[in-house]
Write an enzyme that holds these catalytic residues in place. Structure first.
Site, PDB file in Angstrom:
ATOM      1  N   PHE A  18      56.002  68.858  79.527  1.00 33.15           N
ATOM      2  CA  PHE A  18      56.184  69.392  78.181  1.00 33.15           C
ATOM      3  C   PHE A  18      56.117  70.909  78.266  1.00 33.15           C
ATOM      4  O   PHE A  18      55.056  71.481  78.521  1.00 33.15           O
ATOM      5  CB  PHE A  18      55.134  68.885  77.188  1.00 33.15           C
ATOM      6  CG  PHE A  18      55.379  69.415  75.795  1.00 33.15           C
ATOM      7  CD1 PHE A  18      56.303  68.804  74.971  1.00 33.15           C
ATOM      8  CD2 PHE A  18      54.728  70.552  75.334  1.00 33.15           C
ATOM      9  CE1 PHE A  18      56.577  69.306  73.703  1.00 33.15           C
ATOM     10  CE2 PHE A  18      54.992  71.062  74.066  1.00 33.15           C
ATOM     11  CZ  PHE A  18      55.920  70.433  73.247  1.00 33.15           C
ATOM     12  N   ASP A  62      53.277  77.009  84.361  1.00 33.47           N
ATOM     13  CA  ASP A  62      53.161  77.016  82.909  1.00 33.47           C
ATOM     14  C   ASP A  62      51.698  76.739  82.564  1.00 33.47           C
ATOM     15  O   ASP A  62      51.261  75.598  82.529  1.00 33.47           O
ATOM     16  CB  ASP A  62      54.088  75.951  82.310  1.00 33.47           C
ATOM     17  CG  ASP A  62      53.998  75.869  80.785  1.00 33.47           C
ATOM     18  OD1 ASP A  62      53.040  76.427  80.212  1.00 33.47           O
ATOM     19  OD2 ASP A  62      54.853  75.213  80.169  1.00 33.47           O
ATOM     20  N   LYS A  67      49.570  80.316  73.593  1.00 34.55           N
ATOM     21  CA  LYS A  67      48.476  79.683  72.864  1.00 34.55           C
ATOM     22  C   LYS A  67      47.227  80.558  72.794  1.00 34.55           C
ATOM     23  O   LYS A  67      47.118  81.429  71.951  1.00 34.55           O
ATOM     24  CB  LYS A  67      48.186  78.299  73.443  1.00 34.55           C
ATOM     25  CG  LYS A  67      49.338  77.309  73.223  1.00 34.55           C
ATOM     26  CD  LYS A  67      48.923  75.891  73.462  1.00 34.55           C
ATOM     27  CE  LYS A  67      50.103  74.927  73.360  1.00 34.55           C
ATOM     28  NZ  LYS A  67      50.687  74.851  72.012  1.00 34.55           N
TER      29      LYS A  67
END
Length: 401
Positions: free
Chosen positions: A141, A226, A255
């Site tokens: 994801f 990531d 984030k």
């Protein structure tokens, strides 16, 4: 109709149904706790999918944002501003890298990493134009843009969004043999989550990340990590890659870099990689804006103390010990994770992940399900041991029902 019901009905009527939130309407939050419009308090055990590593309304971050709001919030990259150089310098230092390319959202940063790898492949590695390949892992994801869903194996994320962007090879997560077999002279990068978050906090086999690092080095392929969910203290290290002593060629961050206050993301790498860009080839109006830089600088300063990494280690050890006991109790099939991050596979006879999440919500604890039977636990790193234990007590009670 209650205030909650009215707010949800209005949202359902006037917003696209691209999410399925739990039926709670949050009005305020502080630390690890949220309060809804009815005045009920809930322990946040999700932390905005790690965007809120430092808790809700963290005073240092709020003060940094307020101070910057009074000065300047946006210049666009048409002009320099006085927070930009410090932000890039401090973030590069935190990552042990040289250069930063700031963006806003995680998906934008992943897209930037993809573009960077391709450009490096053509200009530096010498891959023929239009032939660059990037290897990714199944169950990944990395976001929801059309390019990113093109290399997703999640049918729900992919369906009806074609035609899909070519140039990606998908291999099983954790399989070094498959990774090596997929590498060709046109491979420019490997893009991986060190721990697959959305997939259910899936851990790689021991030695996998180090193996990918060695393979990529041997074949002149960039290793892109990531760390949007796994990074910035969540696993007990600043970056999840550190658990195997691995330094990738490129970090993708987001984030928690914005502290849950503003969206901030970045690609961080070396001058030989990010140096391929020239003015006009890539950009973002809001990327690296003064408000984002001010908040992110405070996040970086907090991480440099090591306090939050230590909390994630100590509380994470406690969390996984307690969840390990649950795994032997008949209601939980598997527990995975590292630091203050865990995925639990619920035995189907005890309910779906959604049902368990709703029952926990009724007891004042907020988590979120994924892929049917899995729930994720990722509280803010500022959570107290007492609050964490209370949340685990509610989980035990729900699983015993």
């Amino acid at each position: 109709m209650s205030t909650t019901e009215s707010a949800i009905a209005s949202a359902e009527a006037h917003s696209a149904h691209n999410y399925h939130p739990l039926p709670i309407v949050v009005a305020s939050a502080d630390g690890a706790w949220m309060t809804d419009v009815e005045g009920r308090r809930y322990l946040d055990m999700l932390a905005g999918y790690s965007a809120l590593n430092f808790g809700h309304a963290n005073r240092r971050l709020i003060d940094a944002a307020k101070a910057q709001l009074e000065r300047v919030t946006l210049t666009s990259r048409a002009f320099h501003h006085d927070r930009f150089a410090d932000f890039c310098t401090r973030l590069a230092e935190l990552c042990g890298m040289e250069m930063v390319l700031p963006m806003n959202t995680g998906a934008e940063a992943v897209e930037t990493a993809v573009k960077t790898a391709r450009k490096w492949g053509y200009q530096v590695k010498g891959v023929p134009d239009g032939m660059a390949k990037i290897i990714v892992a199944a169950n990944n994801f990395h976001g929801r843009t059309t390019t990113i869903v093109s290399f997703s194996t999640d049918a729900e994320a992919r369906a009806d969004f074609g035609p899909y962007t070519p140039g990606f090879e998908i291999v099983p997560f954790g399989d070094l043999t498959a990774m090596e077999a997929a590498m060709t002279e046109n491979t420019v990068a490997v893009l991986l989550e060190p721990i697959q978050g959305e997939a259910g906090v899936l851990m790689p086999p021991a030695g996998y990340l180090a193996g990918v690092r060695e393979l990529s080095r041997q074949r002149n392929v960039l290793f892109i990590a990531d760390e949007i969910q796994s990074g910035l203290g969540r696993t007990g290290k600043t970056f999840a890659c550190e658990h195997e002593g691995v330094v990738p060629d490129m970090y993708v961050l987001g984030k928690a870099l914005g502290g849950g206050v503003v969206p901030v993301s970045a690609v961080v790498s070396s001058a030989r990689i990010l140096g391929v860009y020239r003015p006009g080839e890539h950009g973002s109006t809001f990327g690296g804006n003064p408000l984002a830089c001010a908040v992110a600088l405070e996040v970086i300063a907090m991480l440099r103390t090591g306090e939050f990494q230590q909390r994630a280690t100590e509380l994470g050890d406690h969390l996984h010990h307690e969840l390990g006991v649950l795994a032997g109790g008949g209601a939980v099939e598997t527990v995975r994770g590292r630091g203050l991050w865990a995925g639990l596979d619920i035995v189907p006879s005890h309910g779906t992940g959604r049902e368990i999440s709703e029952r926990l919500m009724d007891r004042g604890v907020l988590v979120k399900d994924t892929h049917g039977s899995t729930i994720r636990i990722a509280p803010p790193l500022v959570i107290s041991k007492e609050d964490l234990d209370w949340g685990l007590d509610q989980l035990r009670a729900v699983l015993a029902e």
